[in-house]
Design an enzyme around this catalytic site. Structure first.
Site, PDB file in Angstrom:
ATOM      1  CB  CYS A   2      -1.137   0.104   1.306  1.00 34.54           C
ATOM      2  SG  CYS A   2      -2.211  -1.287   1.046  1.00 34.54           S
ATOM      3  NE  ARG A  27       4.877   1.910   0.079  1.00 32.27           N
ATOM      4  CZ  ARG A  27       5.706   1.543   0.958  1.00 32.27           C
ATOM      5  NH1 ARG A  27       6.734   1.993   0.651  1.00 32.27           N
ATOM      6  NH2 ARG A  27       5.353   1.288   2.176  1.00 32.27           N
ATOM      7  CD1 TRP A  76       0.116  -6.572  -2.654  1.00 31.71           C
ATOM      8  CD2 TRP A  76      -0.247  -6.887  -0.743  1.00 31.71           C
ATOM      9  NE1 TRP A  76       0.469  -8.071  -2.557  1.00 31.71           N
ATOM     10  CE2 TRP A  76       0.350  -8.161  -1.281  1.00 31.71           C
ATOM     11  CE3 TRP A  76      -0.485  -7.073   0.561  1.00 31.71           C
ATOM     12  CZ2 TRP A  76       0.524  -9.336  -0.482  1.00 31.71           C
ATOM     13  CZ3 TRP A  76      -0.265  -8.098   1.381  1.00 31.71           C
ATOM     14  CH2 TRP A  76       0.187  -9.474   0.813  1.00 31.71           C
ATOM     15  CG  ASN A 102       1.464   0.774   4.219  1.00 32.52           C
ATOM     16  OD1 ASN A 102       1.196  -0.506   4.428  1.00 32.52           O
ATOM     17  ND2 ASN A 102       2.766   1.328   4.300  1.00 32.52           N
ATOM     18  N   GLY A 103      -0.803  -0.859   6.339  1.00 33.43           N
ATOM     19  CA  GLY A 103      -0.732  -1.623   7.532  1.00 33.43           C
ATOM     20  C   GLY A 103      -1.831  -2.583   7.883  1.00 33.43           C
ATOM     21  CD  GLU A 483      17.818 -13.354  -5.385  1.00 32.27           C
ATOM     22  OE1 GLU A 483      17.229 -13.668  -4.497  1.00 32.27           O
ATOM     23  OE2 GLU A 483      17.231 -12.059  -5.921  1.00 32.27           O
ATOM     24  CE  LYS A 487      14.609 -11.540  -7.949  1.00 34.46           C
ATOM     25  NZ  LYS A 487      14.999 -11.051  -6.980  1.00 34.46           N
ATOM     26  CD  GLU A 490      10.555 -12.027  -6.802  1.00 35.81           C
ATOM     27  OE1 GLU A 490       9.891 -11.277  -6.075  1.00 35.81           O
ATOM     28  OE2 GLU A 490      11.691 -11.862  -7.224  1.00 35.81           O
ATOM     29  CG  HIS A 506      19.438 -37.343   0.428  1.00 31.30           C
ATOM     30  ND1 HIS A 506      19.789 -38.309   0.991  1.00 31.30           N
ATOM     31  CD2 HIS A 506      20.564 -36.417   0.283  1.00 31.30           C
ATOM     32  CE1 HIS A 506      20.959 -38.356   1.187  1.00 31.30           C
ATOM     33  NE2 HIS A 506      21.524 -37.201   0.640  1.00 31.30           N
ATOM     34  CE  LYS A 606      12.055  -2.646  -4.673  1.00 30.29           C
ATOM     35  NZ  LYS A 606      12.240  -4.062  -4.996  1.00 30.29           N
TER      36      LYS A 606
HETATM   37  C1  F6R Z   1      12.310 -10.410  -4.151  1.00 33.92           C
HETATM   38  C2  F6R Z   1      12.145  -9.457  -2.970  1.00 33.92           C
HETATM   39  C3  F6R Z   1      11.711  -9.768  -1.736  1.00 33.92           C
HETATM   40  C4  F6R Z   1      12.401  -8.966  -0.786  1.00 33.92           C
HETATM   41  C5  F6R Z   1      11.799  -9.190   0.643  1.00 33.92           C
HETATM   42  C6  F6R Z   1      12.551  -8.295   1.627  1.00 33.92           C
HETATM   43  O1  F6R Z   1      12.479 -10.099  -5.495  1.00 33.92           O
HETATM   44  O2  F6R Z   1      12.390  -8.388  -3.460  1.00 33.92           O
HETATM   45  O3  F6R Z   1      12.017 -11.108  -1.506  1.00 33.92           O
HETATM   46  O4  F6R Z   1      13.957  -9.308  -0.946  1.00 33.92           O
HETATM   47  O5  F6R Z   1      10.537  -8.885   0.678  1.00 33.92           O
HETATM   48  O6  F6R Z   1      12.758  -6.952   1.364  1.00 33.92           O
HETATM   49  P1  F6R Z   1      13.538  -6.060   1.977  1.00 33.92           P
HETATM   50  O7  F6R Z   1      15.066  -6.284   1.589  1.00 33.92           O
HETATM   51  O8  F6R Z   1      13.196  -4.780   1.677  1.00 33.92           O
HETATM   52  O9  F6R Z   1      13.542  -6.283   3.676  1.00 33.92           O
END
Ligand code: F6R
Length: 611
Positions: A2, A27, A76, A102-103, A483, A487, A490, A506, A606
């Site tokens: 949000c 966001r 969101w 937001n929250g 990672e 990537k 997602e 295993h 994000k």
């Molecule tokens: C994946 C991604 C997330 C963040 C996670 C932590 O591409 O961006 O997995 O890494 O939400 O976010 P931060 O680093 O902002 O605490």
């Protein structure tokens, strides 16, 4: 999670709010709305399910809404599905209060029930509506009095923006555990979830702290503490990010732009901290004595930052000769961690606002640990609450999937490792010098890989329709595989898993069948042969194997696998910084070929500010 924005000034508010929301859309992007107050029409609220563009079209880019004070929100969804009615602003029953939030209000159900029993009629399923209705319920002509009662009553996390039709000469904001910044202008003031929404208009900001309330009028901002409304003196900060840093600048996607920015971001992060061949971390106040006495080093993070922590574990254990435990922030609080006043905690977070990471940080501090954080967003809550902070200089990262923040976090990990090892005397001078020298070459080596992006694009074109993709590796290659897998899943929605290569047999190897794609990371020289044995195991079950290794091993690997991507050779400790680049590009091109919404993947946002 949000985005909220507010404006009060002399200009029309709606276009400014829409512009701010566009910069905050990362966001959350399942619905958006704005509330504007004007003398002629009073409170007007327009909101819509879907991307911000839907809302923008409804109000003709803001031109259809007149008024110089207002609030905006991009959502969101947490409580209540994405829909017009669940979008924010949420409005009290008689339309007096408009609230953006937001929250999560954790006790919303109980408050809702009480208000309903008193005849209050709710229209949405959101927790936020409770705030609007409760404000109305407590309101006796004094907004601040009503607000303090509301803040006393609600539990959970919030950044709130409030517009009251009875006093439209002000905007009110309150914060607990969710980020909120205030922007100071000349004849106007703003509030927002982060600085990207305001820097087009002002670069003078302050960060609201937990338990603070802000009152914005056209002439200025007053910050007060809850509950006694005592004035708080806030420090102003000047933001020097270029606005272009938060724009696409000709690229089709932010993610691609951010991938391409990595040589610069990495260089910006290390250059000021390497002086005459030595790592200089002036911001750090940790002594050799504290390091020697350290009984344990925890690394705490979520998602990709956690994957940096996984790579950091291998690096730091090797350099410091101390055991390092990497813990998911969301688990840390609930695993009864063994923390003393000799424990050090390394917190890694791009946004500096991830609620799980923040909560773990607070718990670690409560138990007596010293906290060092690696953060990208200056002034964020995690940065402010840590004993020491080292910033990554990646610039604003807008794409939901992180790339340049990951790379710069790794860069800071190397610097910390070298600096601590030097203080502890656990590294030979020759080794120290060679790693430092090699570190300064990493940006150019990343560039070399980026310059060969067409090769990765070609591999993506072969594999983009695979239903399931495995990443295998050992040691740091395993950390990078995690990672790469994240990537891919997602942004492309392909099922993917990362496995420690030795663990496959295993159980998971039963999933390998003819045509399954396995991305085999084999850059870590010491374990190359072992990894190749695992490659042979999956090949003999029919897997297609895409290998990732260093130039010096490319030919050997090519004899066994179907395709190879080679990264330049480097010091083994620094390999993750190179290996991750083809994996980011692979995920990007696969998602592009599948027609996915790369910068805004479904269900994600994000800056995860809810637990
Ligand atoms: C994946 C991604 C997330 C963040 C996670 C932590 O591409 O961006 O997995 O890494 O939400 O976010 P931060 O680093 O902002 O605490």
């Amino acid at each position: 999670m949000c985005g909220i924005v507010g404006f009060i000034g002399a200009q029309e508010a709606a276009p400014i709010l829409l512009d701010g929301l566009a910069r905050l859309e990362y966001r959350g992007y399942d619905s958006a709305g704005i509330a504007i107050w004007s003398q002629e029409k009073g409170m007007e609220v327009v909101k819509a399910k879907g991307r911000l563009q839907v809302l923008s079209d409804m109000v003709d880019g803001g031109k259809a809404l007149k008024g110089t004070v207002g609030l905006g929100h991009t959502r969101w969804a947490t409580h209540g599905e994405p829909s017009d009615v669940n979008s924010h602003p949420q409005v009290s029953e008689n339309g007096r209060f408009a609230v953006v939030h937001n929250g999560i209000i954790e006790n919303y159900a109980e408050i809702r029930e009480i208000l309903q029993s008193k005849g209050v009629h709710f229209v949405s399923q959101t927790d936020t509506e409770v705030v609007a209705q409760l404000l109305e319920y407590y309101y006796r002509g004094d907004v601040m009095e009503a607000l303090t009662k509301v803040l006393h009553r609600i539990e959970g996390a919030y950044a709130l923006g409030i517009l009251c039709a009875d006093c439209p000469d002000r905007l009110i904001a309150a914060r607990k555990d969710s980020p909120l910044i205030l922007g100071y202008g000349d004849g106007f003031q703003m509030l927002a979830s982060d600085v990207t929404a305001v820097i087009k208009y002002t670069r003078e900001v302050c960060y609201l702290d937990d338990g603070e309330i802000a009152v914005l009028t056209r002439d200025g901002i007053e910050v007060l503490s809850h509950p006694y409304l005592l004035p708080v003196k806030k420090e102003r900060h000047h933001v020097d990010w270029e606005i272009s840093a938060a724009e696409k600048g000709g690229y089709e996607h932010f993610m691609f732009k951010e991938i391409m920015e990595q040589p610069k971001a990495f260089r910006d992060t290390i250059s000021p901290r390497i002086q005459e061949g030595r790592v200089v971390l002036e911001d750090l106040h940790i002594t050799a004595q504290q390091l020697r006495e350290m009984d344990k080093l925890y690394i705490i993070a979520c998602g990709s930052s956690y994957h940096v922590g996984m790579a950091a574990k291998y690096t730091l254990e090797r350099l410091l000769h101390k055991s390092v435990e990497v813990t998911l922030a969301s688990e840390f609080r609930y695993c009864e961690p063994i923390v003393t006043d000799k424990t050090m905690v390394l917190v890694i977070s791009q946004s500096g606002e991830t609620i799980d990471t923040l909560a773990a940080l607070r718990e670690a501090k409560r138990l007596g640990a010293r906290v060092l954080s690696i953060v990208n967003v200056v002034g964020s809550t995690i940065a402010r609450e840590s004993h020491d902070v080292l910033y990554t200089w990646a610039g604003p990262e807008i794409a939901v999937a992180t790339t340049k923040a990951y790379s710069t976090q790794l860069a800071v990990v190397y610097l910390v490792g070298l600096y601590f090892a030097d203080l502890l005397g656990t590294i030979e001078k020759a080794e120290y010098d060679s790693i430092v020298a090699e570190l300064t070459c990493i940006p150019d080596k990343i560039q070399t890989i980026l310059d060969q992006k067409e090769q990765i694009q070609y591999f993506a074109s072969i594999f983009f329709n695979h239903p399931s993709i495995f990443f295998i590796g050992r040691n740091i290659d395993y950390a990078v595989g995690m990672e790469g897998s994240l990537k891919l899943k997602e942004i492309s929605y392909i099922h993917s898993e990362a496995y420690a290569a030795g663990e496959l047999k295993h159980g998971t190897i039963s999933l390998i069948e003819p045509g399954t794609l396995v991305v085999a990371l084999a850059s870590y020289g010491k374990l190359f042969e072992k990894l190749m044995s695992n490659v042979v195991e999956v090949k003999s079950r029919g897997a297609d194997v895409l290998g990732v290794t260093t130039e010096s091993r490319k030919e050997t690997m090519a004899k066994t696998v179907d395709h190879v991507v080679a990264v330049p050779d480097t010091h083994p400790m620094l390999l993750p910084s190179l290996d991750v680049i083809p994996l980011q590009l692979f995920a990007y091109y696969v998602a592009l070929m599948r027609g996915c919404d790369i910068d805004k993947p479904r269900n994600l946002a994000k800056s995860v500010t809810v637990e």
